[in-house]
Scaffold this motif. Structure first.
Motif, short mmCIF file in Angstrom:
data_model
loop_
_atom_site.label_atom_id
_atom_site.label_comp_id
_atom_site.label_asym_id
_atom_site.label_seq_id
_atom_site.Cartn_x
_atom_site.Cartn_y
_atom_site.Cartn_z
N HIS A 4 -3.92 7.92 -3.01
CA HIS A 4 -4.11 8.25 -1.60
C HIS A 4 -3.02 9.22 -1.15
CE1 HIS A 4 -7.37 5.50 -0.46
NE2 HIS A 4 -6.86 4.67 -1.34
N PHE A 5 -3.32 9.93 -0.09
CA PHE A 5 -2.40 10.94 0.46
C PHE A 5 -1.03 10.31 0.74
CE2 PHE A 5 -0.77 13.47 4.10
CZ PHE A 5 -0.69 14.70 3.46
N LEU A 6 0.03 10.95 0.25
CA LEU A 6 1.41 10.50 0.42
C LEU A 6 1.65 9.11 -0.18
CD1 LEU A 6 2.17 11.71 4.07
CD2 LEU A 6 2.93 12.76 1.94
N ASP A 10 -1.92 0.17 0.34
CA ASP A 10 -2.91 -0.74 0.93
C ASP A 10 -4.10 -0.04 1.56
OD1 ASP A 10 -1.30 -2.98 0.27
OD2 ASP A 10 -0.12 -2.69 2.09
N ALA A 11 -4.20 1.27 1.40
CA ALA A 11 -5.35 1.99 1.96
C ALA A 11 -6.59 1.74 1.11
CB ALA A 11 -5.07 3.47 2.06
N ASN A 12 -7.72 1.64 1.77
CA ASN A 12 -8.99 1.47 1.08
C ASN A 12 -9.76 2.79 1.06
OD1 ASN A 12 -8.79 -1.44 0.71
ND2 ASN A 12 -9.03 -1.57 2.93
N ILE A 188 -12.30 3.20 10.33
CA ILE A 188 -10.84 3.12 10.31
C ILE A 188 -10.37 1.67 10.22
CG2 ILE A 188 -8.74 3.66 11.59
CD1 ILE A 188 -10.21 6.04 10.23
N ARG A 189 -11.08 0.75 10.81
CA ARG A 189 -10.70 -0.67 10.64
C ARG A 189 -10.79 -1.08 9.17
NH1 ARG A 189 -12.65 -1.64 16.19
NH2 ARG A 189 -14.79 -1.59 15.41
N ALA A 190 -11.71 -0.45 8.45
CA ALA A 190 -11.85 -0.75 7.02
C ALA A 190 -10.86 0.03 6.17
CB ALA A 190 -13.27 -0.44 6.56
N TYR A 191 -10.23 1.04 6.75
CA TYR A 191 -9.37 1.96 5.99
C TYR A 191 -8.03 1.34 5.62
CZ TYR A 191 -6.50 6.15 5.15
OH TYR A 191 -5.64 7.08 4.62
#
Length: 255
Positions: A4-6, A10-12, A188-191
């Motif tokens: 993921h970027f940077l 925990d990002a999905n 975004i809530r899922a992100y």
């Protein structure tokens, strides 16, 4: 999967329609040794989706059956630059010093035969007509066997579509667009966990003020807000966290 970027923890993955279609397009291009285009504004998630699609196909087919190579060129490169850089990418060696275009093309024909390959040309809007024609010639040659994917930002499709010989050969084309505003709250809530339970109004305000549906901008803000949450011992964003994130990001308003 691609990072993921940077390195956002925990990002999905947001399995948007665009993300899923990118995976399908890469699969189709490899299956048919065809030409495709993925294009759209900067930060829309094209590169991430492309990298994820390549990794998926490698897992399915096996690392030894698909060789993927990605390269990008400076603005308006020469045919010699494209040929030399492509040889270097395929061989892992330094670019050849030969100035003989036909010699380089013959070498590329040999390198692009045999095992199926996927050639990804990033920032494809930088190519000129001669370079596009060179890649088309290599792809059409009866001895070569590779899929060709052009990926580019603003102006990419306009540049490529001006070439009739290429346009008629495009097997798959996927325009990437910003996330639709109405889908922002659920996506975004899922992100990321910091958005769990966040109000629609707050998420839409973030999008209207800062992100504008651009996935990279959402990643930047999320990275900043997650750090702020950690600093104060919170698990979720709040209006205060968002306000402080805006301050760290230049006020939250894009020029």
């Amino acid at each position: 999967m691609p990072q993921h970027f940077l390195g956002l923890a925990d990002a999905n993955i947001l399995a948007t329609t665009q993300y899923q279609l990118a995976d399908r397009i890469i699969r189709d291009l490899i299956a048919h040794a065809a030409t495709g285009v993925i294009h759209g504004p900067a930060g829309a998630g094209k590169t991430f989706a492309m990298q994820a699609g390549i990794e998926t196909q490698r897992r399915i087919a096996g690392e030894d059956r698909i060789s993927a190579h990605t390269l990008a060129f400076p603005s308006r490169p020469s045919m010699l630059r494209v040929a030399a850089d492509l040889i270097a990418t395929l061989t892992g060696a330094a670019p050849p010093t030969s100035r003989n275009r036909f010699q380089l093309i013959n070498q590329l024909i040999g390198l692009l035969s045999g095992t199926m390959k996927l050639i990804v040309v990033d920032e494809a809007q930088r190519l000129n007509s001669d370079c596009i024609e060179l890649l088309r010639h290599l792809h059409d040659h009866p001895e070569t066997r590779f899929a060709l994917l052009y990926v580019g930002g603003d102006g990419c499709w306009e540049v490529l579509s001006r070439e009739p010989m290429l346009r008629s050969r495009i097997f798959r084309r996927l325009p990437f667009r910003p996330l639709p505003r109405e889908a922002i709250p659920d996506l975004i809530r899922a992100y990321h966990p910091i958005y769990d339970g966040a109000d629609d109004a707050l998420l839409l305000d973030i999008d209207d003020t800062f992100a504008h549906g651009v996935m990279r901008d959402w990643a930047v803000l999320t990275h900043t807000a997650a750090d702020l949450c950690h600093d104060v011992g919170q698990d979720r964003i709040s209006e205060a966290i968002v306000a402080n994130a805006y301050t760290l990001l230049g006020g939250g308003l894009h020029d």
